[in-house]
Design a protein around this motif. Structure first.
Motif, PDB file in Angstrom:
ATOM      1  N   ALA A 167      22.330   3.281 -39.716  1.00 55.04           N
ATOM      2  CA  ALA A 167      22.141   1.975 -40.346  1.00 55.04           C
ATOM      3  C   ALA A 167      21.186   1.078 -39.561  1.00 55.04           C
ATOM      4  N   GLY A 168      20.817   1.483 -38.342  1.00 59.47           N
ATOM      5  CA  GLY A 168      19.866   0.709 -37.554  1.00 59.47           C
ATOM      6  C   GLY A 168      20.476  -0.096 -36.435  1.00 59.47           C
ATOM      7  N   PHE A 169      21.720   0.213 -36.089  1.00 61.01           N
ATOM      8  CA  PHE A 169      22.380  -0.519 -35.002  1.00 61.01           C
ATOM      9  C   PHE A 169      22.189   0.206 -33.677  1.00 61.01           C
ATOM     10  N   GLU A 170      22.380  -0.528 -32.598  1.00 59.82           N
ATOM     11  CA  GLU A 170      22.287   0.040 -31.260  1.00 59.82           C
ATOM     12  C   GLU A 170      23.373  -0.566 -30.384  1.00 59.82           C
ATOM     13  N   ARG A 171      23.441  -0.085 -29.137  1.00 59.44           N
ATOM     14  CA  ARG A 171      24.432  -0.570 -28.152  1.00 59.44           C
ATOM     15  C   ARG A 171      25.844  -0.528 -28.722  1.00 59.44           C
ATOM     16  N   MET A 172      26.181   0.611 -29.315  1.00 59.23           N
ATOM     17  CA  MET A 172      27.510   0.777 -29.900  1.00 59.23           C
ATOM     18  C   MET A 172      28.575   0.941 -28.820  1.00 59.23           C
ATOM     19  N   ARG A 173      29.748   0.443 -29.124  1.00 56.07           N
ATOM     20  CA  ARG A 173      30.904   0.643 -28.253  1.00 56.07           C
ATOM     21  C   ARG A 173      32.122   0.819 -29.144  1.00 56.07           C
ATOM     22  N   ILE A 174      32.890   1.878 -28.903  1.00 52.48           N
ATOM     23  CA  ILE A 174      34.052   2.180 -29.741  1.00 52.48           C
ATOM     24  C   ILE A 174      35.259   2.357 -28.828  1.00 52.48           C
ATOM     25  N   ILE A 175      36.285   1.579 -29.095  1.00 56.68           N
ATOM     26  CA  ILE A 175      37.456   1.560 -28.218  1.00 56.68           C
ATOM     27  C   ILE A 175      38.716   1.728 -29.065  1.00 56.68           C
ATOM     28  N   ALA A 176      39.547   2.714 -28.691  1.00 60.18           N
ATOM     29  CA  ALA A 176      40.836   2.888 -29.353  1.00 60.18           C
ATOM     30  C   ALA A 176      41.782   1.788 -28.898  1.00 60.18           C
ATOM     31  N   LEU A 177      42.461   1.165 -29.852  1.00 69.97           N
ATOM     32  CA  LEU A 177      43.374   0.074 -29.524  1.00 69.97           C
ATOM     33  C   LEU A 177      44.756   0.612 -29.165  1.00 69.97           C
ATOM     34  N   VAL A 210      48.607   1.323 -29.286  1.00 74.64           N
ATOM     35  CA  VAL A 210      49.483   1.478 -30.447  1.00 74.64           C
ATOM     36  C   VAL A 210      50.730   0.621 -30.252  1.00 74.64           C
ATOM     37  N   SER A 211      51.024  -0.212 -31.248  1.00 75.73           N
ATOM     38  CA  SER A 211      52.226  -1.039 -31.193  1.00 75.73           C
ATOM     39  C   SER A 211      53.460  -0.186 -31.473  1.00 75.73           C
ATOM     40  N   ALA A 212      54.515  -0.429 -30.716  1.00 77.96           N
ATOM     41  CA  ALA A 212      55.742   0.346 -30.889  1.00 77.96           C
ATOM     42  C   ALA A 212      56.374   0.108 -32.257  1.00 77.96           C
ATOM     43  N   THR A 213      56.076  -1.040 -32.859  1.00 75.05           N
ATOM     44  CA  THR A 213      56.680  -1.364 -34.157  1.00 75.05           C
ATOM     45  C   THR A 213      55.761  -1.062 -35.333  1.00 75.05           C
ATOM     46  N   ALA A 214      54.537  -0.639 -35.054  1.00 77.12           N
ATOM     47  CA  ALA A 214      53.581  -0.373 -36.140  1.00 77.12           C
ATOM     48  C   ALA A 214      53.936   0.919 -36.863  1.00 77.12           C
ATOM     49  N   LYS A 215      53.808   0.901 -38.183  1.00 80.39           N
ATOM     50  CA  LYS A 215      54.123   2.074 -38.987  1.00 80.39           C
ATOM     51  C   LYS A 215      52.882   2.852 -39.411  1.00 80.39           C
ATOM     52  N   GLY A 216      51.705   2.247 -39.237  1.00 87.17           N
ATOM     53  CA  GLY A 216      50.469   2.884 -39.669  1.00 87.17           C
ATOM     54  C   GLY A 216      49.770   3.635 -38.560  1.00 87.17           C
ATOM     55  N   PRO A 217      48.639   4.282 -38.874  1.00 86.38           N
ATOM     56  CA  PRO A 217      47.863   5.033 -37.880  1.00 86.38           C
ATOM     57  C   PRO A 217      47.286   4.132 -36.795  1.00 86.38           C
ATOM     58  N   ALA A 218      46.859   4.752 -35.721  1.00 83.72           N
ATOM     59  CA  ALA A 218      46.221   4.025 -34.626  1.00 83.72           C
ATOM     60  C   ALA A 218      44.869   3.478 -35.088  1.00 83.72           C
ATOM     61  N   LEU A 219      44.461   2.369 -34.472  1.00 81.49           N
ATOM     62  CA  LEU A 219      43.227   1.697 -34.841  1.00 81.49           C
ATOM     63  C   LEU A 219      42.191   1.789 -33.725  1.00 81.49           C
ATOM     64  N   PHE A 220      40.949   1.512 -34.094  1.00 77.33           N
ATOM     65  CA  PHE A 220      39.880   1.374 -33.104  1.00 77.33           C
ATOM     66  C   PHE A 220      39.084   0.119 -33.443  1.00 77.33           C
ATOM     67  N   VAL A 221      38.348  -0.370 -32.472  1.00 76.41           N
ATOM     68  CA  VAL A 221      37.383  -1.440 -32.719  1.00 76.41           C
ATOM     69  C   VAL A 221      36.017  -0.921 -32.278  1.00 76.41           C
ATOM     70  N   ALA A 222      35.022  -1.139 -33.122  1.00 74.09           N
ATOM     71  CA  ALA A 222      33.651  -0.745 -32.829  1.00 74.09           C
ATOM     72  C   ALA A 222      32.773  -1.981 -32.860  1.00 74.09           C
ATOM     73  N   THR A 223      31.907  -2.097 -31.860  1.00 73.60           N
ATOM     74  CA  THR A 223      30.949  -3.198 -31.840  1.00 73.60           C
ATOM     75  C   THR A 223      29.549  -2.611 -31.761  1.00 73.60           C
ATOM     76  N   ALA A 224      28.600  -3.313 -32.355  1.00 73.94           N
ATOM     77  CA  ALA A 224      27.212  -2.849 -32.342  1.00 73.94           C
ATOM     78  C   ALA A 224      26.297  -4.042 -32.501  1.00 73.94           C
ATOM     79  N   VAL A 225      25.060  -3.863 -32.093  1.00 71.34           N
ATOM     80  CA  VAL A 225      24.047  -4.944 -32.143  1.00 71.34           C
ATOM     81  C   VAL A 225      22.952  -4.529 -33.073  1.00 71.34           C
ATOM     82  N   ASN A 226      22.495  -5.473 -33.903  1.00 74.64           N
ATOM     83  CA  ASN A 226      21.392  -5.211 -34.831  1.00 74.64           C
ATOM     84  C   ASN A 226      20.094  -5.086 -34.062  1.00 74.64           C
ATOM     85  N   ALA A 227      19.416  -4.011 -34.240  1.00 73.83           N
ATOM     86  CA  ALA A 227      18.164  -3.762 -33.509  1.00 73.83           C
ATOM     87  C   ALA A 227      17.063  -4.727 -33.968  1.00 73.83           C
TER      88      ALA A 227
END
Length: 312
Positions: free
Chosen positions: A283-293, A295-312
């Motif tokens: 898509a044209g982004f750079e400087r990506m960073r992806i981090i797994a968050l 897991v909450s002990a009370t969460a019922k759903g799948p694990a999440l991640f956060v991704a950050t990127a900068v528009n080139a």
């Protein structure tokens, strides 16, 4: 300046104890009891001198719970008053009494710190619960948008009911919330109606109702897994972001909850780090960073991640 006012100020400052008080109050806010300790005077004497200083406009006070804190206040006084105090301070600060006051004040402030330290040491194991009980479980997260540049225009893409948008809007110049669902947007409008910098727009994430290079930052929070073509949505995010603009994505890591396709309309069962890297790069982004968050002990759903990127 009338001569009577000048003589009144001179009379107020002629007392050595009051001058020492002002020297202390210029440096720190202190209570009556703390002043008693520092000056080694009874409370009645300290209170009497404080009243004289307050009547003369030399000190101000504020209440904090059951305590009242006093401080030097010259903001509303004339130039002659500040000049008078400057001359007197230079003289008083060189006296032996002022030196002893400064040493005792240091001990008083250390005791303040010690009380706070004792509290944290005694409650360290329960602090998260104490804070949650007092201020709510996510209170510490609510301050983090303060890191955002207040001049920014931010887009919450796939805003849903506006939960994230309402957290961001008070901290930025403008916030544009976009969603395709009319029902979701009605809820978002209700949530954002008292926030003048927020606006709600209906549109597709693959064809955003936002001009080229209009945004400084954008979010896609738990959105991409609903889209048949995530690449198209990311390309649109790239289009509407300024050069150097930031994209934040939150979504699910790969999982096997097939029932989500039927129950919640999920198209994708999460995204791997490699998938996100590929999509963002294309898509044209750079400087990506992806981090797994975590897991909450009370969460019922799948694990999440956060991704950050900068528009080139």
């Amino acid at each position: 300046m009338p001569a009577t006012e000048i003589f009144d100020d001179l009379s107020t400052l002629a007392d050595a104890t009051r001058s020492r008080m002002l020297l202390l109050l210029e440096r720190h806010e202190v209570t009556v009891s703390e002043l008693c300790t520092v000056l080694q005077l009874p409370q009645s004497t300290v209170s009497r001198h404080l009243k004289t200083l307050a009547d003369g406009g030399w000190v101000a006070s504020r209440r904090d719970g059951t305590s009242r804190y006093y401080t030097l206040s010259l903001d509303d006084r004339g130039t002659h008053v500040r000049r008078l105090w400057s001359l007197l301070r230079d003289h008083v600060s060189l006296t032996a009494g002022a030196d002893q006051d400064a040493r005792r004040l240091k001990n008083v402030l250390a005791r303040r710190q010690a009380k706070s330290q004792e509290f944290f040491e005694s409650t360290a194991g329960q602090w998260d619960k104490v804070r949650a009980d007092l201020f709510g479980p996510g209170s510490y997260l609510q301050v983090l948008p303060g890191l955002i540049d207040q001049r920014w225009v931010v887009g919450d893409l796939g805003c849903g009911t506006g939960a994230a948008a309402s957290a961001l809007a008070p901290f930025v110049a403008r916030l544009i919330a976009v969603d395709r669902s009319g029902e979701m947007l009605q809820a978002a409008r209700r949530r954002l109606r008292d926030m003048p910098g927020a606006e709600v727009r209906r549109g597709e994430l693959e064809a955003l109702p936002i001009a080229d290079r209009e945004l400084d930052a954008a979010t896609l929070i738990l959105v991409l897994h609903h889209l048949p073509d995530p690449a198209a949505a990311l390309a649109e995010a790239h289009r509407v972001l300024k050069s150097g603009g930031r994209l934040v994505i939150a979504d699910m890591l790969p999982h096997d909850r097939e029932e989500y396709r039927q129950q919640m309309g999920h198209v994708w069962l999460g995204f791997s780090e490699e998938q996100m890297q590929r999509l963002l790069t294309a898509a044209g982004f750079e400087r990506m960073r992806i981090i797994a968050l975590p897991v909450s002990a009370t969460a019922k759903g799948p694990a999440l991640f956060v991704a950050t990127a900068v528009n080139a």
